[in-house]
Design a protein around this motif. Sequence first.
Motif, PDB file in Angstrom:
ATOM      1  N   UNK A 154      -6.980 -10.396  -5.058  1.00 53.53           N
ATOM      2  CA  UNK A 154      -6.677 -11.282  -3.922  1.00 53.53           C
ATOM      3  C   UNK A 154      -5.549 -12.253  -4.266  1.00 53.53           C
ATOM      4  N   UNK A 155      -5.542 -12.725  -5.521  1.00 52.75           N
ATOM      5  CA  UNK A 155      -4.479 -13.640  -5.947  1.00 52.75           C
ATOM      6  C   UNK A 155      -3.123 -12.932  -5.951  1.00 52.75           C
ATOM      7  N   UNK A 156      -3.121 -11.679  -6.429  1.00 56.21           N
ATOM      8  CA  UNK A 156      -1.865 -10.908  -6.460  1.00 56.21           C
ATOM      9  C   UNK A 156      -1.368 -10.647  -5.038  1.00 56.21           C
ATOM     10  N   UNK A 157      -2.295 -10.333  -4.119  1.00 56.28           N
ATOM     11  CA  UNK A 157      -1.908 -10.104  -2.723  1.00 56.28           C
ATOM     12  C   UNK A 157      -1.364 -11.394  -2.108  1.00 56.28           C
ATOM     13  N   UNK A 158      -2.020 -12.503  -2.403  1.00 57.99           N
ATOM     14  CA  UNK A 158      -1.603 -13.789  -1.844  1.00 57.99           C
ATOM     15  C   UNK A 158      -0.214 -14.193  -2.321  1.00 57.99           C
ATOM     16  N   UNK A 159       0.156 -13.733  -3.522  1.00 57.51           N
ATOM     17  CA  UNK A 159       1.467 -14.113  -4.074  1.00 57.51           C
ATOM     18  C   UNK A 159       2.630 -13.443  -3.330  1.00 57.51           C
ATOM     19  N   UNK A 160       2.325 -12.365  -2.591  1.00 59.12           N
ATOM     20  CA  UNK A 160       3.400 -11.654  -1.887  1.00 59.12           C
ATOM     21  C   UNK A 160       3.143 -11.531  -0.387  1.00 59.12           C
ATOM     22  N   UNK A 161       1.958 -11.993   0.069  1.00 54.26           N
ATOM     23  CA  UNK A 161       1.549 -11.754   1.452  1.00 54.26           C
ATOM     24  C   UNK A 161       0.677 -12.930   1.898  1.00 54.26           C
ATOM     25  N   UNK A 162       1.251 -13.817   2.679  1.00 55.52           N
ATOM     26  CA  UNK A 162       0.547 -15.046   3.082  1.00 55.52           C
ATOM     27  C   UNK A 162      -0.308 -14.806   4.327  1.00 55.52           C
ATOM     28  N   UNK A 163      -1.067 -15.819   4.700  1.00 60.01           N
ATOM     29  CA  UNK A 163      -1.879 -15.739   5.916  1.00 60.01           C
ATOM     30  C   UNK A 163      -1.008 -15.606   7.163  1.00 60.01           C
ATOM     31  N   UNK A 164       0.160 -16.226   7.124  1.00 60.69           N
ATOM     32  CA  UNK A 164       1.097 -16.077   8.252  1.00 60.69           C
ATOM     33  C   UNK A 164       1.563 -14.632   8.364  1.00 60.69           C
ATOM     34  N   UNK A 165       1.823 -14.012   7.189  1.00 56.83           N
ATOM     35  CA  UNK A 165       2.210 -12.591   7.179  1.00 56.83           C
ATOM     36  C   UNK A 165       1.083 -11.730   7.751  1.00 56.83           C
ATOM     37  N   UNK A 166      -0.155 -12.121   7.447  1.00 58.09           N
ATOM     38  CA  UNK A 166      -1.307 -11.371   7.943  1.00 58.09           C
ATOM     39  C   UNK A 166      -1.397 -11.436   9.470  1.00 58.09           C
ATOM     40  N   UNK A 167      -1.089 -12.619  10.024  1.00 59.25           N
ATOM     41  CA  UNK A 167      -1.102 -12.758  11.484  1.00 59.25           C
ATOM     42  C   UNK A 167      -0.051 -11.856  12.133  1.00 59.25           C
ATOM     43  N   UNK A 190       1.920  -3.318  -8.550  1.00 63.52           N
ATOM     44  CA  UNK A 190       2.961  -3.628  -9.529  1.00 63.52           C
ATOM     45  C   UNK A 190       2.837  -5.042 -10.071  1.00 63.52           C
ATOM     46  N   UNK A 191       2.506  -5.996  -9.180  1.00 63.67           N
ATOM     47  CA  UNK A 191       2.311  -7.397  -9.601  1.00 63.67           C
ATOM     48  C   UNK A 191       1.154  -7.487 -10.590  1.00 63.67           C
ATOM     49  N   UNK A 192       0.064  -6.807 -10.282  1.00 59.87           N
ATOM     50  CA  UNK A 192      -1.107  -6.853 -11.167  1.00 59.87           C
ATOM     51  C   UNK A 192      -0.797  -6.249 -12.540  1.00 59.87           C
ATOM     52  N   UNK A 193      -0.023  -5.179 -12.541  1.00 63.99           N
ATOM     53  CA  UNK A 193       0.339  -4.544 -13.817  1.00 63.99           C
ATOM     54  C   UNK A 193       1.240  -5.460 -14.647  1.00 63.99           C
ATOM     55  N   UNK A 194       2.152  -6.148 -13.971  1.00 61.54           N
ATOM     56  CA  UNK A 194       3.032  -7.085 -14.680  1.00 61.54           C
ATOM     57  C   UNK A 194       2.221  -8.262 -15.231  1.00 61.54           C
TER      58      UNK A 194
END
Length: 517
Positions: A154-167, A190-194
């Motif tokens: 969830x943290x990795x997703x949040x770093x590239x995809x905000x709640x505004x993006x979700x809307x 990719x973020x998680x692997x890095x």
Amino acid sequence: MACNENIIKNMANEITRNCQVTVDPEFVIYLIELLLLNPKYGKLFSRAINRNNLQFFVEECVTMLNCGESTSINTLKMQFVIQSNYDKLQNLIDKHLESINKCLRPLVTEILEEDPHLEDEAAFKKLFRKISIYIILASGLGNPGVILTLKEGMAALESVFSMEDLRVFVALPRGEKLTQLSELMELVSGVRLFNRDCKKGGEGIPDLPFNLVDAGKACLAALSNALIGVMQRVNTLTTAVEDTVSIQEETGNVVIDIKPNTDLTEEYCKQIFELLAFNRQYEMFIRRLLSDVETMVFNGTQYVEKVRNVLEELHQAVKYKAAVPVVTVFPLFVKLWQVWRSMQNVMYLVSTVNRLMSILSSIQDQMKIPYDILDKMLQGKLVVTDLDRMSSRVSLEERISLGSLKNYVAYNNSFTMKDKHVQYLGFCALCLSVGALVPSNTKVGLIKAKGQRFGFCNVKMAARFGKDPQRYINEVMEYARNKPQIINLLNIMDEVVKVKTIDNLVIKCLPKNNFSS
């Protein structure tokens, strides 16, 4: 033919119920389809299904299958295992990825159909969590049921995809949502692997580069050892059978030649012939798997190096920088994930080969070599390898005698009996008519017939075949349809199908002194 797919399935179910041993109904279908190529069985159902005929066929199959450890049944089992579970490498990968997508389809459908109210924060958070779970599952990077793994995802997703993006995502058409979901999976993975490489996470992510190289080497070693073992058996069995086949001068009949003053019988020889066929089939599968694993190891090594290079690029891109343009790092995250996915695919292939090897080995372990018979057949002989046998010397006089044969192809240095254009995988065409798999001698040359090229273990066999090729081709077809494990072993399915309605392919010639005057 009256036997359609449903009828064959019903037959298989009845045969399975009547067997005293446990059998896979799918294997029974494989057996039925091969047996029906023999007009002895195929013609039973050519028009309508007769109960008496069906009962006879079921009883025949049950008898075969109840001899669960017979050589022919075990050969067929090996063929079925490979045919059902193995394919070209890319096809295996495609099927594997499709199975992952199929499992995740209900979750993807849920995500695409979610339409929370703009003010419903709890619903948006729930959707965000679902997307995180999907990404972890689709990437194979851990188990979202583990709280720490889910938090990292969830943290990795949040770093590239905000709640505004979700809307914005929720308002997109279904097709665009699906595309963005796929892109998010690659980017977030990719973020998680890095992060894992930076020692800032990586819960549940295995050390795939190390595991892949290690697993590949172990698989290669196991296959190499299996090949050494099977070739020792193949060389011994072939040496035992190679002089048991001869041609009657007067009739041209190919016969099993029992030497005088021995207690060997034709049945004993046939037992060794079938055992040799089993080991040849095992050898072919081991060689195929070994070749594929060598490709996997080569590709895997390259992917490991690519992962290192992409990680190095990423580290250089973010080094000493408080902020980095997404246009610079996002493609690198995606690239990192794509190479990692390629490594996962190779690992899946290696594990598939290991699983198949385990099954094949268990079948092989059931085989018992009758050393009492084999020792008698080997008496006074030195075990010879395929290489020696396939290149033993042929005199100039013998080769000249063959030159007068129609469609004879003389030996040259480019010859190899492993060439796919040599019929019957390069085994002697005449020896095969009684079931003996004796490799052809390349130096004898080849004979062209019916658009194919045929090899022979000696000059006498070649000369006889050249006089009447169709006769001996028919004898091989007749043997194959009575011993169905030979059909796929020799890759002659198409040829056998063409003659499946012909009752009598072979008419044995009798010596003249057998006729009354």
